[in-house]
Design a protein around this motif. Sequence first.
Motif, PDB file in Angstrom:
ATOM      1  N   ASN A 184       0.724  -0.971   0.140  1.00 29.94           N
ATOM      2  CA  ASN A 184       0.049  -0.021   0.135  1.00 29.94           C
ATOM      3  C   ASN A 184       0.791   1.360  -0.109  1.00 29.94           C
ATOM      4  O   ASN A 184       1.538   1.555   1.266  1.00 29.94           O
ATOM      5  CB  ASN A 184      -1.037  -0.033   1.284  1.00 29.94           C
ATOM      6  N   ASP A 185       1.028   2.002  -1.160  1.00 28.06           N
ATOM      7  CA  ASP A 185       1.951   3.140  -1.265  1.00 28.06           C
ATOM      8  C   ASP A 185       1.323   4.206  -0.317  1.00 28.06           C
ATOM      9  O   ASP A 185       2.307   5.315  -0.349  1.00 28.06           O
ATOM     10  CB  ASP A 185       1.975   3.426  -2.669  1.00 28.06           C
ATOM     11  N   THR A 186       0.207   4.236   0.000  1.00 25.78           N
ATOM     12  CA  THR A 186      -0.205   5.458   0.971  1.00 25.78           C
ATOM     13  C   THR A 186      -0.159   5.309   2.141  1.00 25.78           C
ATOM     14  O   THR A 186      -0.563   5.998   2.963  1.00 25.78           O
ATOM     15  CB  THR A 186      -1.798   5.580   0.466  1.00 25.78           C
ATOM     16  N   PHE A 187       0.315   3.975   2.787  1.00 29.83           N
ATOM     17  CA  PHE A 187       0.750   3.873   4.175  1.00 29.83           C
ATOM     18  C   PHE A 187       2.223   3.925   4.160  1.00 29.83           C
ATOM     19  O   PHE A 187       2.831   3.113   3.337  1.00 29.83           O
ATOM     20  CB  PHE A 187       0.115   2.512   4.524  1.00 29.83           C
ATOM     21  N   SER A 188       2.813   4.355   5.301  1.00 30.30           N
ATOM     22  CA  SER A 188       4.036   4.279   5.465  1.00 30.30           C
ATOM     23  C   SER A 188       4.507   4.460   7.004  1.00 30.30           C
ATOM     24  O   SER A 188       3.450   4.815   7.993  1.00 30.30           O
ATOM     25  CB  SER A 188       4.936   5.144   4.886  1.00 30.30           C
ATOM     26  N   ILE A 189       5.521   3.996   7.559  1.00 32.62           N
ATOM     27  CA  ILE A 189       5.891   4.309   8.907  1.00 32.62           C
ATOM     28  C   ILE A 189       6.682   5.722   9.164  1.00 32.62           C
ATOM     29  O   ILE A 189       7.564   5.958   8.638  1.00 32.62           O
ATOM     30  CB  ILE A 189       6.894   3.006   9.403  1.00 32.62           C
ATOM     31  N   GLU A 190       6.174   6.300  10.598  1.00 35.05           N
ATOM     32  CA  GLU A 190       6.857   7.482  10.977  1.00 35.05           C
ATOM     33  C   GLU A 190       7.404   7.212  12.251  1.00 35.05           C
ATOM     34  O   GLU A 190       6.629   6.718  13.104  1.00 35.05           O
ATOM     35  CB  GLU A 190       5.706   8.360  10.894  1.00 35.05           C
ATOM     36  N   ASP A 191       8.995   7.176  12.344  1.00 33.92           N
ATOM     37  CA  ASP A 191       9.413   6.322  13.666  1.00 33.92           C
ATOM     38  C   ASP A 191      10.132   7.644  14.499  1.00 33.92           C
ATOM     39  O   ASP A 191      10.961   7.111  15.298  1.00 33.92           O
ATOM     40  CB  ASP A 191      10.716   5.438  13.322  1.00 33.92           C
ATOM     41  N   ALA A 192       9.574   8.651  14.498  1.00 35.87           N
ATOM     42  CA  ALA A 192      10.033   9.837  15.203  1.00 35.87           C
ATOM     43  C   ALA A 192       9.926   9.320  16.784  1.00 35.87           C
ATOM     44  O   ALA A 192      10.940   9.675  17.262  1.00 35.87           O
ATOM     45  CB  ALA A 192       9.190  11.155  15.038  1.00 35.87           C
ATOM     46  N   GLU A 193       8.989   9.044  17.179  1.00 36.81           N
ATOM     47  CA  GLU A 193       8.836   8.802  18.435  1.00 36.81           C
ATOM     48  C   GLU A 193       9.728   7.527  19.152  1.00 36.81           C
ATOM     49  O   GLU A 193      10.291   7.537  20.138  1.00 36.81           O
ATOM     50  CB  GLU A 193       7.319   8.463  18.919  1.00 36.81           C
ATOM     51  N   LEU A 194      10.001   6.432  18.108  1.00 38.39           N
ATOM     52  CA  LEU A 194      10.959   5.577  18.681  1.00 38.39           C
ATOM     53  C   LEU A 194      12.293   6.001  18.767  1.00 38.39           C
ATOM     54  O   LEU A 194      13.018   5.507  19.400  1.00 38.39           O
ATOM     55  CB  LEU A 194      11.022   4.450  17.644  1.00 38.39           C
ATOM     56  N   LYS A 195      12.809   6.866  17.544  1.00 33.80           N
ATOM     57  CA  LYS A 195      13.923   7.561  17.455  1.00 33.80           C
ATOM     58  C   LYS A 195      14.295   8.238  18.868  1.00 33.80           C
ATOM     59  O   LYS A 195      15.328   8.299  19.450  1.00 33.80           O
ATOM     60  CB  LYS A 195      14.218   8.122  16.415  1.00 33.80           C
ATOM     61  N   ARG A 196      13.209   8.939  19.192  1.00 28.81           N
ATOM     62  CA  ARG A 196      13.549   9.874  20.447  1.00 28.81           C
ATOM     63  C   ARG A 196      13.559   9.327  21.695  1.00 28.81           C
ATOM     64  O   ARG A 196      14.010   9.568  22.602  1.00 28.81           O
ATOM     65  CB  ARG A 196      12.217  11.079  20.358  1.00 28.81           C
ATOM     66  N   GLN A 237       8.070  21.351  12.167  1.00 30.92           N
ATOM     67  CA  GLN A 237       9.255  22.057  11.698  1.00 30.92           C
ATOM     68  C   GLN A 237       9.891  21.377  10.757  1.00 30.92           C
ATOM     69  O   GLN A 237      10.551  22.214   9.993  1.00 30.92           O
ATOM     70  CB  GLN A 237       9.942  21.868  13.223  1.00 30.92           C
ATOM     71  N   LYS A 238      10.018  20.078  10.516  1.00 28.80           N
ATOM     72  CA  LYS A 238      10.341  19.338   9.253  1.00 28.80           C
ATOM     73  C   LYS A 238       9.670  19.685   8.092  1.00 28.80           C
ATOM     74  O   LYS A 238      10.198  19.598   6.963  1.00 28.80           O
ATOM     75  CB  LYS A 238      10.813  18.010   9.581  1.00 28.80           C
ATOM     76  N   ASN A 239       8.260  19.832   8.332  1.00 31.93           N
ATOM     77  CA  ASN A 239       7.671  19.801   7.149  1.00 31.93           C
ATOM     78  C   ASN A 239       6.333  20.773   7.321  1.00 31.93           C
ATOM     79  O   ASN A 239       5.184  20.642   7.525  1.00 31.93           O
ATOM     80  CB  ASN A 239       6.461  18.359   7.051  1.00 31.93           C
ATOM     81  N   PRO A 240       6.811  21.999   6.986  1.00 26.86           N
ATOM     82  CA  PRO A 240       5.930  23.032   7.307  1.00 26.86           C
ATOM     83  C   PRO A 240       4.717  23.175   6.180  1.00 26.86           C
ATOM     84  O   PRO A 240       3.589  23.742   6.364  1.00 26.86           O
ATOM     85  CB  PRO A 240       6.780  24.296   7.220  1.00 26.86           C
ATOM     86  N   GLU A 241       4.843  22.527   5.149  1.00 28.86           N
ATOM     87  CA  GLU A 241       3.877  22.527   3.995  1.00 28.86           C
ATOM     88  C   GLU A 241       2.801  21.400   4.193  1.00 28.86           C
ATOM     89  O   GLU A 241       1.895  21.384   3.444  1.00 28.86           O
ATOM     90  CB  GLU A 241       4.673  22.373   2.659  1.00 28.86           C
TER      91      GLU A 241
END
Length: 220
Positions: free
Chosen positions: A89-101, A116-120
């Motif tokens: 599914n190309d419309t689903f992906s993982i955001e690992d910001a919280e795991l990294k933090r 801050q990273k993606n103001p758009e």
Amino acid sequence: MVDKVANVIEPEVLTELFGASPKRKIGILGGTFNPPHLGHLIIAEQVRDQLDLEKILFMPSAEPPHKKVKKTIDGTYRSAMLTETLKGNDTFSIEDAELKRGGKSYTYDTIVELKQKNPEVDYYFIIGADMVQDLKNWYKIDELIKLVQFVAVNRPYYNLDTSYPVIGVDVPNIDISSTLIRQKVKHGCSIRYLVPPAVENYIESKGLYKNEENSDGIPE
């Protein structure tokens, strides 16, 4: 704080309300994903479709601050299961910001980082109807609602009445939870058709959730 009561909004009304925004519209579905299951996929797809979002980010938490019991398996396992879950599914992906933090995963801190990273991007944060009444207890909630649009999906026996600005989205009521799956694995029961086949195979190959230590504690 905005004085507003959330209601389920029809897709054509949503298109009129939000279609004119020049920003990218991306949804976020957070949770422990311990493990991810088909209910998560159904919720994500229904919200993406009804709100015409570009994509949905599945965001596993490190330590969910609102859980009374914070016992969960390592994020490496949960991230690997999510990777298998989202394949195809190309419309689903993982955001690992919280795991990294690491540490307690406060949504406010995460959204500030992402904005801050993606103001758009306009972010739509998906929660269950059972969490709506608890929004008043979220960390920096009055600042958070200025940064993100909350989206609540229906659950049996819960309403969406709230003083916060929340979009209600009607999804099929699928009574699957991560707690149920962990309990079934612990007791040697089948989880076929509750999770994707690759996740079922991963859980078996790694021996996850077979002992009491990692099979209890985190609902959903």
